[in-house]
Enzyme design. Structure first.
Site, PDB file in Angstrom:
ATOM      1  N   ASP A  91       0.800  -1.226   0.000  1.00  0.00           N
ATOM      2  CA  ASP A  91       0.000   0.000   0.000  1.00  0.00           C
ATOM      3  C   ASP A  91       0.830   1.272   0.000  1.00  0.00           C
ATOM      4  O   ASP A  91       0.314   2.349  -0.315  1.00  0.00           O
ATOM      5  CB  ASP A  91      -1.017   0.011   1.149  1.00  0.00           C
ATOM      6  CG  ASP A  91      -0.395  -0.236   2.504  1.00  0.00           C
ATOM      7  OD1 ASP A  91       0.801   0.075   2.685  1.00  0.00           O
ATOM      8  OD2 ASP A  91      -1.104  -0.730   3.401  1.00  0.00           O
ATOM      9  N   GLU A 111       4.572  -0.403   3.856  1.00  0.00           N
ATOM     10  CA  GLU A 111       3.167  -0.719   4.122  1.00  0.00           C
ATOM     11  C   GLU A 111       2.796  -0.192   5.503  1.00  0.00           C
ATOM     12  O   GLU A 111       3.640  -0.106   6.396  1.00  0.00           O
ATOM     13  CB  GLU A 111       2.921  -2.226   4.069  1.00  0.00           C
ATOM     14  CG  GLU A 111       2.886  -2.808   2.678  1.00  0.00           C
ATOM     15  CD  GLU A 111       2.162  -4.141   2.634  1.00  0.00           C
ATOM     16  OE1 GLU A 111       1.061  -4.191   2.070  1.00  0.00           O
ATOM     17  OE2 GLU A 111       2.706  -5.127   3.179  1.00  0.00           O
ATOM     18  N   LYS A 113      -0.378  -0.801   8.397  1.00  0.00           N
ATOM     19  CA  LYS A 113      -1.546  -1.598   8.720  1.00  0.00           C
ATOM     20  C   LYS A 113      -2.118  -1.205  10.079  1.00  0.00           C
ATOM     21  O   LYS A 113      -1.382  -0.988  11.037  1.00  0.00           O
ATOM     22  CB  LYS A 113      -1.184  -3.089   8.736  1.00  0.00           C
ATOM     23  CG  LYS A 113      -0.643  -3.614   7.414  1.00  0.00           C
ATOM     24  CD  LYS A 113      -1.644  -3.501   6.285  1.00  0.00           C
ATOM     25  CE  LYS A 113      -1.087  -4.054   4.983  1.00  0.00           C
ATOM     26  NZ  LYS A 113      -2.014  -3.823   3.851  1.00  0.00           N
TER      27      LYS A 113
END
Length: 278
Positions: A91, A111, A113
């Site tokens: 991402d 990333e 999260k």
């Protein structure tokens, strides 16, 4: 010039850099800034500090590319592919630098999260569970999907001596300290960091061989065991520890540091571009 001296020269350039000065401005206050947008700020900073290097940003890598990279190491690798257009999409995207031979080399994969909304729910006075009578929700396993991307990038970078994968974690499932949260009615709920019901950090540390979190592990570790030398590719895992959201400026600084570590490791393979025309 030796690779060691080249690396020192890169380090010297880093010290002269102004770092994040002038790049964030008011954006540093935007706590909802995506990791992808921060990656784009990182590449802007790298281009400013290393104007003779060429950088590019990608959102994905195809499985086909990963297999080709594996086949270059050994023809028996990278043989299986069922979905021709399969790809991975971290991402935060992927930043690459062009080496002296014109090849693009990864310097950062990021990333972010979030897992565990217990803090938010308690602050709102919201009860959870099947009968809506619990303060805490048992942690799920969604975060474990991160292992797939980490493994795929590790395959792609198997011939490299660095692994610039950084994973930012936030939420009540990644606590490293016990915290107490007050409900609107005044009742205090304690979240124990070592609760098996809540904590999911131990399910991720296999990606860094149980080495310390909140640590830049970009340089691959080489260990000797009996007659073997083993290379470890460890993800750099960062968590706030107290359930708070990440500050984008802090993420930027970590991502920039890891990117520069990658450049140091690449050293001799990008050195000609850094010194040309001088």
């Amino acid at each position: 010039m030796s690779k060691k001296n080249q690396s020192k020269r890169l380090t010297s350039q880093h010290k002269k850099s102004q770092g994040v000065v002038g790049i964030f401005g008011d954006e540093a206050k935007l706590h909802d800034m995506t990791v992808g947008k921060i990656s784009n700020l990182v590449i802007q900073q790298l281009e400013e500090e290393f104007p003779r290097l060429s950088f590019q940003y990608k959102t994905s890598i195809k499985k086909e590319e990963i297999n080709k990279a594996l086949q270059k190491i050994d023809k028996q690798l990278g043989q299986t592919l069922f979905v021709s257009n399969a790809s991975i999409k971290p991402d935060g995207g992927i930043i690459e630098v062009k080496d002296d031979k014109g090849n693009w080399r990864i310097v950062l994969v990021a990333e972010a999260k979030h897992q565990g909304k217990d803090i938010e729910n308690i602050q709102k006075g919201k009860l959870v569970g099947k009968d809506n009578n619990q303060d805490l929700m048992a942690a799920g396993n969604a975060i474990e999907r991160s292992h797939k991307n980490i493994s795929e990038i590790a395959n792609y970078m198997l011939s490299e001596s660095h692994f610039p994968y950084v994973l930012f974690l936030e939420g009540s499932n990644f606590l490293t300290e016990t915290i107490s949260i007050k409900r609107p009615d005044g009742r205090v709920v304690k979240l124990e960091y070592n609760s098996g019901m809540l904590n999911r950090l131990d399910r991720l540390t296999s990606a860094n061989y149980g080495m310390p979190i909140n640590t830049n592990l970009c340089k691959n570790k080489f260990i000797n065991h009996k007659d073997k030398t083993i290379m470890l590719q460890a993800a750099s895992i960062y968590t706030q520890g107290n359930g708070e959201k990440w500050n984008p400026k802090e993420m930027f600084e970590i991502m920039l540091e890891i990117s520069k570590t990658s450049l140091q490791v690449l050293g001799s393979e990008i050195f000609n571009q850094i010194t040309k025309s001088k």
